[in-house]
Scaffold this motif. Sequence first.
Motif: not given
Length: 259
Positions: A144-147, A212-218, A222-230, A244-246
Amino acid sequence: MTVIDFTAFIGRLATASGETIAPFFRTSLSVDNKSSYDFDPVTEADRAAEAVMRRLIKSNFPQHGIVGEEFGSEREDAEYVWVLDPIDGTKSFISGFPIWGTLIALLHRGTPVYGMMHQPYIGERFSGDSGSARYQGPSGDRKLAARRCAALGEAVMFTTSPRLMNDSDRDIFHAVEQDVRLSRYGGDCYSYCMLAAGHVDLVIETDLKPYDIAALIPIITGAGGVVTTWEGKPAQGGGRIVAAGDPRVHEAALKRLNR
């Protein structure tokens, strides 16, 4: 033990939960409401799938902790903790739409080190360890690779529903919505997986729980994206989330959310 030692076992958890859930999907199963002020559905399928995963974890790794949506927390301060959401997207599940999935996360000392989203009806698995992410499903097995997406004006954005936000957060969300190329609602965990797969650029949510979110973070990272709180802080505790993917779109979204 390293994360790689757990990969096969996580696959077993996904298979067992999927086999438990599948007979319930698109049937006339009963639905309970967990909320006294809103509609927060839970079904026998949710409870049965989490129970199956808990039994497997306890029999194989009795020293590990477990945090689950339906049955709460056990040994939450353990070195390794499993975070489980048996059906993320229960509203879609009870409506017959296949945009739901089982979320399985492994935390090491509080940090998500491996995550999987399993959709047993379609037969798709999205997994990641923050260093890489993979898809397995009807169209094969691939990385998987974020665009890349340079600006909000070029972004495709998802949220499950603005109705889940409070009035203040909804107003802020709508301000970002005015800037993006396309905004769509629905998806739950699938929105984040589509971001990791390079089809979505931005996901903004509020009031998420850790499961809701813990499994999705890696998967996302891992796909090159970023996930944080607001606020730009680590996201594994839930709350108001922006993925976000970028990194450029993530930075632009944070500025808009905190204007």
